[in-house]
Design a protein around this motif. Structure first.
Motif, PDB file in Angstrom:
ATOM      1  N   LEU A  14       0.809  -1.224   0.000  1.00 10.29           N
ATOM      2  CA  LEU A  14       0.000   0.000   0.000  1.00 10.29           C
ATOM      3  C   LEU A  14       0.845   1.278   0.000  1.00 10.29           C
ATOM      4  O   LEU A  14       0.602   2.171  -0.821  1.00 10.29           O
ATOM      5  CB  LEU A  14      -0.969  -0.009   1.192  1.00 10.29           C
ATOM      6  CG  LEU A  14      -2.123  -1.020   1.128  1.00 10.29           C
ATOM      7  CD1 LEU A  14      -3.004  -0.895   2.363  1.00 10.29           C
ATOM      8  CD2 LEU A  14      -2.966  -0.804  -0.116  1.00 10.29           C
ATOM      9  N   PRO A  15       1.833   1.419   0.907  1.00 11.45           N
ATOM     10  CA  PRO A  15       2.621   2.664   0.889  1.00 11.45           C
ATOM     11  C   PRO A  15       3.402   2.841  -0.407  1.00 11.45           C
ATOM     12  O   PRO A  15       3.506   3.957  -0.930  1.00 11.45           O
ATOM     13  CB  PRO A  15       3.575   2.502   2.084  1.00 11.45           C
ATOM     14  CG  PRO A  15       2.946   1.466   2.945  1.00 11.45           C
ATOM     15  CD  PRO A  15       2.240   0.541   2.006  1.00 11.45           C
TER      16      PRO A  15
ATOM     17  N   SER B 168       2.747   1.568  -3.566  1.00  7.33           N
ATOM     18  CA  SER B 168       1.893   1.899  -4.701  1.00  7.33           C
ATOM     19  C   SER B 168       1.308   3.300  -4.567  1.00  7.33           C
ATOM     20  O   SER B 168       1.193   4.043  -5.555  1.00  7.33           O
ATOM     21  CB  SER B 168       0.779   0.859  -4.848  1.00  7.33           C
ATOM     22  OG  SER B 168       0.026   0.755  -3.653  1.00  7.33           O
ATOM     23  N   ASN B 169       0.958   3.680  -3.331  1.00  3.27           N
ATOM     24  CA  ASN B 169       0.421   5.020  -3.098  1.00  3.27           C
ATOM     25  C   ASN B 169       1.477   6.081  -3.371  1.00  3.27           C
ATOM     26  O   ASN B 169       1.199   7.115  -3.995  1.00  3.27           O
ATOM     27  CB  ASN B 169      -0.079   5.140  -1.658  1.00  3.27           C
ATOM     28  CG  ASN B 169      -0.672   6.514  -1.361  1.00  3.27           C
ATOM     29  OD1 ASN B 169      -1.703   6.878  -1.888  1.00  3.27           O
ATOM     30  ND2 ASN B 169       0.015   7.278  -0.525  1.00  3.27           N
TER      31      ASN B 169
ATOM     32  N   ALA C 265       2.083   6.280  -7.168  1.00  2.23           N
ATOM     33  CA  ALA C 265       0.940   6.877  -7.867  1.00  2.23           C
ATOM     34  C   ALA C 265       0.849   8.384  -7.630  1.00  2.23           C
ATOM     35  O   ALA C 265       0.638   9.161  -8.570  1.00  2.23           O
ATOM     36  CB  ALA C 265      -0.350   6.188  -7.431  1.00  2.23           C
ATOM     37  N   THR C 266       1.016   8.812  -6.376  1.00  2.00           N
ATOM     38  CA  THR C 266       0.914  10.246  -6.076  1.00  2.00           C
ATOM     39  C   THR C 266       2.080  11.017  -6.683  1.00  2.00           C
ATOM     40  O   THR C 266       1.907  12.156  -7.147  1.00  2.00           O
ATOM     41  CB  THR C 266       0.868  10.484  -4.555  1.00  2.00           C
ATOM     42  OG1 THR C 266       1.982   9.822  -3.930  1.00  2.00           O
ATOM     43  CG2 THR C 266      -0.423   9.954  -3.961  1.00  2.00           C
TER      44      THR C 266
ATOM     45  N   PRO D 182      -4.050   8.303 -10.691  1.00  4.22           N
ATOM     46  CA  PRO D 182      -3.529   7.300  -9.744  1.00  4.22           C
ATOM     47  C   PRO D 182      -4.148   5.916  -9.934  1.00  4.22           C
ATOM     48  O   PRO D 182      -3.469   4.904  -9.714  1.00  4.22           O
ATOM     49  CB  PRO D 182      -3.898   7.883  -8.372  1.00  4.22           C
ATOM     50  CG  PRO D 182      -3.986   9.345  -8.603  1.00  4.22           C
ATOM     51  CD  PRO D 182      -4.539   9.504  -9.987  1.00  4.22           C
TER      52      PRO D 182
ATOM     53  N   GLY E  93      -2.007   2.613 -10.460  1.00  8.21           N
ATOM     54  CA  GLY E  93      -2.197   1.472  -9.565  1.00  8.21           C
ATOM     55  C   GLY E  93      -2.512   0.202 -10.318  1.00  8.21           C
ATOM     56  O   GLY E  93      -2.014  -0.884  -9.980  1.00  8.21           O
TER      57      GLY E  93
END
Length: 240
Positions: free
Chosen positions: A166-167, A169-170, A173-174, A184, A188
């Motif tokens: 999660l961290p 990919s986030n 994306a950001t 995003p 993802g």
């Protein structure tokens, strides 16, 4: 999501955010470091020989080589821990947080040494010839605490989402959205497809991919870190 967030906060308050947690974390590492006579120092040269393949054997049991096992482990820590984690720790606690990260890392090397050694000693060979191991195995087979092994296994699965993808990919994306304007969701989805192509091949394919990517990733990380320090050299002294 709010309910789930509150649940995670309550767990953090009982464990990671509890006053006693740093003492247990550092105390465990200190105990093993003294008991085993500083293995992170005494075995450092030997560890390099292992990683470089001096003790590799074609008929040795296992799914991959020592080097590929190392790069697989590093692939999940460099970035989340070394970049995002360090920056967040300094943001929360200031430059002094670095001291405790160094202390935790030094003592944590012994904790990891013990964990991996026990996981290796009590691992199982599955019917298809692959290896299965981890702390849950010695909790069950050596400590006779199956309930703890089950709890640890469940926590590992949950945390693999929280810190395993999660961290990352986030963050990707950001960053791409801010720099290039890409949606995003699209980023993802692409990351999910690329990840599936790797992990569906099992540990052998994961190790083969990380063995090629991680050395380059580590080199870029080191060059980037040194460049940032060099550009802010006047702040190094005051930080100490």
């Amino acid at each position: 999501m709010e309910t789930f967030h509150n649940f995670l906060n309550s767990l953090d308050g009982m464990l990671g955010g509890a006053w006693w947690f740093p003492y247990v974390l550092l105390g465990t590492g200190l105990f093993f470091t003294i008991y085993l006579k500083f293995p992170q120092v005494r075995y450092f040269k030997h560890a390099w020989k292992v990683v470089m393949g001096k003790y590799d054997k074609a008929d040795a049991p296992g799914d991959t080589s020592h080097f590929r096992a190392l790069t697989t482990a590093l692939s999940g820590t460099v970035g989340t821990g070394n970049i995002g984690g360090v920056a967040f720790a300094i943001f929360l606690g200031g430059p002094a947080a670095l001291f405790w990260m160094w202390a935790t890392a030094f003592l944590g090397m012994t904790t990891k040494f013990v964990e991996v050694t026990l996981s290796h000693k009590y691992r199982d060979k599955t019917p298809d010839g692959t290896m299965a191991g981890g702390p849950m195995y010695y909790m069950d087979k050596r400590l006779n605490m199956k309930w703890l092994a089950v709890a640890f296994a469940i926590a590992t699965v949950i945390s693999s989402f929280g810190t395993g993808n999660l961290p990352q990919s986030n963050g990707i994306a950001t960053s791409i959205e801010a720099t290039f304007g890409f949606d995003p969701l699209i980023v993802g989805a692409v990351l999910g497809i690329l990840l599936a192509l790797v992990i569906l091949g099992g540990i052998t394919r994961i190790a083969a991919v990380t063995a090629k990517i991680v050395p380059l990733m580590a080199l870029i990380y080191l060059v980037g870190a040194v460049s940032v320090i060099a550009a802010n050299l006047e702040n190094v002294g005051p930080a100490f």
